[in-house]
Motif scaffolding. Sequence first.
Motif, PDB file in Angstrom:
ATOM      1  N   TYR A 266       0.764  -1.101  -0.172  1.00 23.25           N
ATOM      2  CA  TYR A 266      -0.163  -0.092  -0.053  1.00 23.25           C
ATOM      3  C   TYR A 266       0.818   1.117   0.093  1.00 23.25           C
ATOM      4  N   THR A 267       1.844   1.267   0.913  1.00 18.81           N
ATOM      5  CA  THR A 267       2.886   2.540   1.153  1.00 18.81           C
ATOM      6  C   THR A 267       3.684   2.620  -0.230  1.00 18.81           C
ATOM      7  N   VAL A 268       4.052   1.387  -0.900  1.00 20.33           N
ATOM      8  CA  VAL A 268       4.945   1.591  -2.080  1.00 20.33           C
ATOM      9  C   VAL A 268       4.219   2.023  -3.118  1.00 20.33           C
ATOM     10  N   ALA A 269       2.796   1.515  -3.382  1.00 17.97           N
ATOM     11  CA  ALA A 269       2.027   1.941  -4.503  1.00 17.97           C
ATOM     12  C   ALA A 269       1.611   3.483  -4.365  1.00 17.97           C
ATOM     13  N   THR A 270       1.386   3.989  -3.367  1.00 16.38           N
ATOM     14  CA  THR A 270       0.998   5.347  -3.003  1.00 16.38           C
ATOM     15  C   THR A 270       2.128   6.280  -3.396  1.00 16.38           C
ATOM     16  N   ALA A 271       3.445   6.035  -3.012  1.00 17.77           N
ATOM     17  CA  ALA A 271       4.702   6.459  -3.110  1.00 17.77           C
ATOM     18  C   ALA A 271       4.826   6.826  -5.010  1.00 17.77           C
ATOM     19  N   ILE A 272       4.449   5.660  -5.548  1.00 20.58           N
ATOM     20  CA  ILE A 272       4.566   5.597  -7.019  1.00 20.58           C
ATOM     21  C   ILE A 272       3.397   6.555  -7.442  1.00 20.58           C
ATOM     22  N   PHE A 273       2.082   6.457  -6.865  1.00 20.63           N
ATOM     23  CA  PHE A 273       1.127   7.362  -7.732  1.00 20.63           C
ATOM     24  C   PHE A 273       1.267   8.712  -7.324  1.00 20.63           C
ATOM     25  N   ASN A 274       2.016   9.105  -6.248  1.00 23.14           N
ATOM     26  CA  ASN A 274       2.125  10.337  -6.107  1.00 23.14           C
ATOM     27  C   ASN A 274       3.277  10.894  -6.530  1.00 23.14           C
ATOM     28  N   ASN A 275       4.248  10.268  -6.867  1.00 21.76           N
ATOM     29  CA  ASN A 275       5.635  10.744  -7.558  1.00 21.76           C
ATOM     30  C   ASN A 275       6.053   9.702  -8.623  1.00 21.76           C
ATOM     31  N   PRO A 276       5.713   9.506  -9.740  1.00 23.65           N
ATOM     32  CA  PRO A 276       5.630   8.499 -10.891  1.00 23.65           C
ATOM     33  C   PRO A 276       6.999   8.818 -11.277  1.00 23.65           C
ATOM     34  N   SER A 277       7.533  10.016 -11.743  1.00 27.69           N
ATOM     35  CA  SER A 277       8.712  10.091 -12.219  1.00 27.69           C
ATOM     36  C   SER A 277       9.838   9.502 -11.610  1.00 27.69           C
ATOM     37  N   LYS A 278       9.837   9.627 -10.164  1.00 28.17           N
ATOM     38  CA  LYS A 278      10.669   9.308  -9.325  1.00 28.17           C
ATOM     39  C   LYS A 278      11.031   7.789  -9.513  1.00 28.17           C
ATOM     40  N   TYR A 279      10.099   6.931 -10.027  1.00 33.51           N
ATOM     41  CA  TYR A 279      10.164   5.466 -10.091  1.00 33.51           C
ATOM     42  C   TYR A 279      10.073   5.116 -11.636  1.00 33.51           C
ATOM     43  N   GLY A 280      10.365   6.031 -12.558  1.00 35.59           N
ATOM     44  CA  GLY A 280      10.696   5.649 -14.016  1.00 35.59           C
ATOM     45  C   GLY A 280       9.372   5.594 -14.570  1.00 35.59           C
ATOM     46  N   PHE A 281       7.938   6.169 -14.184  1.00 32.18           N
ATOM     47  CA  PHE A 281       6.828   5.963 -14.986  1.00 32.18           C
ATOM     48  C   PHE A 281       6.474   7.556 -15.141  1.00 32.18           C
ATOM     49  N   GLU A 282       5.852   7.572 -16.473  1.00 30.13           N
ATOM     50  CA  GLU A 282       5.490   8.749 -16.913  1.00 30.13           C
ATOM     51  C   GLU A 282       3.744   9.210 -16.657  1.00 30.13           C
ATOM     52  N   GLU A 283       3.203   8.179 -16.432  1.00 35.36           N
ATOM     53  CA  GLU A 283       1.650   8.185 -16.342  1.00 35.36           C
ATOM     54  C   GLU A 283       1.184   7.190 -15.537  1.00 35.36           C
ATOM     55  N   VAL A 284       0.431   7.324 -14.374  1.00 35.84           N
ATOM     56  CA  VAL A 284       0.123   6.293 -13.446  1.00 35.84           C
ATOM     57  C   VAL A 284      -1.540   6.345 -13.294  1.00 35.84           C
ATOM     58  N   LYS A 285      -2.196   7.344 -13.782  1.00 37.95           N
ATOM     59  CA  LYS A 285      -3.770   7.580 -13.485  1.00 37.95           C
ATOM     60  C   LYS A 285      -4.623   6.988 -14.544  1.00 37.95           C
ATOM     61  N   TRP A 286      -4.155   6.792 -15.717  1.00 37.00           N
ATOM     62  CA  TRP A 286      -5.090   6.286 -16.804  1.00 37.00           C
ATOM     63  C   TRP A 286      -4.669   4.935 -17.468  1.00 37.00           C
ATOM     64  N   HIS A 287      -3.708   5.384 -18.114  1.00 34.81           N
ATOM     65  CA  HIS A 287      -3.017   4.051 -19.143  1.00 34.81           C
ATOM     66  C   HIS A 287      -1.879   3.324 -18.739  1.00 34.81           C
ATOM     67  N   ALA A 288      -1.180   3.574 -17.665  1.00 36.52           N
ATOM     68  CA  ALA A 288      -0.076   3.105 -17.128  1.00 36.52           C
ATOM     69  C   ALA A 288      -0.229   1.589 -17.029  1.00 36.52           C
ATOM     70  N   VAL A 289       0.785   0.905 -17.402  1.00 37.10           N
ATOM     71  CA  VAL A 289       0.779  -0.437 -17.138  1.00 37.10           C
ATOM     72  C   VAL A 289       1.902  -0.773 -16.181  1.00 37.10           C
ATOM     73  N   ALA A 290       1.484  -1.278 -14.745  1.00 41.83           N
ATOM     74  CA  ALA A 290       2.231  -1.549 -13.735  1.00 41.83           C
ATOM     75  C   ALA A 290       3.060  -2.649 -13.850  1.00 41.83           C
ATOM     76  N   ALA A 291       4.504  -2.539 -13.900  1.00 38.10           N
ATOM     77  CA  ALA A 291       5.415  -3.690 -14.040  1.00 38.10           C
ATOM     78  C   ALA A 291       6.610  -3.659 -13.008  1.00 38.10           C
ATOM     79  N   VAL A 292       7.300  -4.596 -12.994  1.00 42.10           N
ATOM     80  CA  VAL A 292       8.353  -4.629 -12.178  1.00 42.10           C
ATOM     81  C   VAL A 292       9.629  -5.015 -13.191  1.00 42.10           C
ATOM     82  N   HIS A 293      10.461  -3.926 -13.275  1.00 42.95           N
ATOM     83  CA  HIS A 293      11.741  -4.350 -13.875  1.00 42.95           C
ATOM     84  C   HIS A 293      12.868  -5.275 -13.348  1.00 42.95           C
TER      85      HIS A 293
END
Length: 293
Positions: A266-293
């Motif tokens: 829960y805490t990890v996902a919240t951090a990604i949703f709140n600051n996606p660019s820090k974790y290598g994501f451009e978009e997390v609200k609509w069309h992002a695909v969650a993935a583990v690299h």
Amino acid sequence: MGSSRSSILCFLMLCASFLVPTSCHSYSHGALFIFGDSFYDAGNNIYLNTSNTSLAKLSIFPYGETYFKHPTGRVSDGRLIPDFIAEFAKLPLIPPYLQPGNHQFTNGVNFASGGAGALVENNQGPNMEKQLRKKLGASEVKTLLSTAVYMFSIGSNDYLVPFITNSTLLQSYSKKEYVKMVIGNITTVIQEIYKIGGRKFGLSKLIPWGCFPFSRELKLSSTGGSGCMEEFTLLAKLHNRALLEALKELKKSQLKGYTYSIFDAYTVATAIFNNPSKYGFEEVKWHAVAAVH
């Protein structure tokens, strides 16, 4: 390293440490048995006989392209948490139970299946001990199960189903009553595994599902509103609190040798949703695909 990455790393290392040899028997290297839904599914759904067209999407890119270079049935473009734990523990990747020709169980098996839930109504999995006995025999199974780690990622679909079907479950019970049923089934399974020798368990909290891209789109299509589905997130919060308390209660009971680790997804996902660019994501609200690299 950010707090979210630290949380993931600590969980991986702790679960892997559960697999450190503690005796000299033939299975002292440990084994990993994985249960759950699409978060941990390594490909079982590919081999299911189903008319669910959503599963067919797992056999095309971008699924699998980051690490495996081909679709594997994982709902990810890379590896999943169990894959990393196996790597930390110096085990091979744990294969899906339904994979054709998979008859090697000494390192464990992955029973996780996309869409699975803790409640009877939500796609239960196979009986692990019964299946293993057919392959290894009773004495070898006893030794194997006593040194294994049992990982669970379960519960999300139990709260999702009432929102996407005509189910009246949430109208028949209060939120706390419903959560209690889900948690009760999870702890019952833990106790059943304990009875057959299991002692080490790794579980995951639920993510803030109401803010997941799928949930946002569901809210938009059903109500025309934007933002998170707060009711869904509330259920996840109630589940997480109840799960932690239930695991603590089991620890206080007479389950000698029982131990567990819990991943704060829960805490990890919240951090990604709140600051996606820090974790290598451009978009997390609509069309992002969650993935583990």
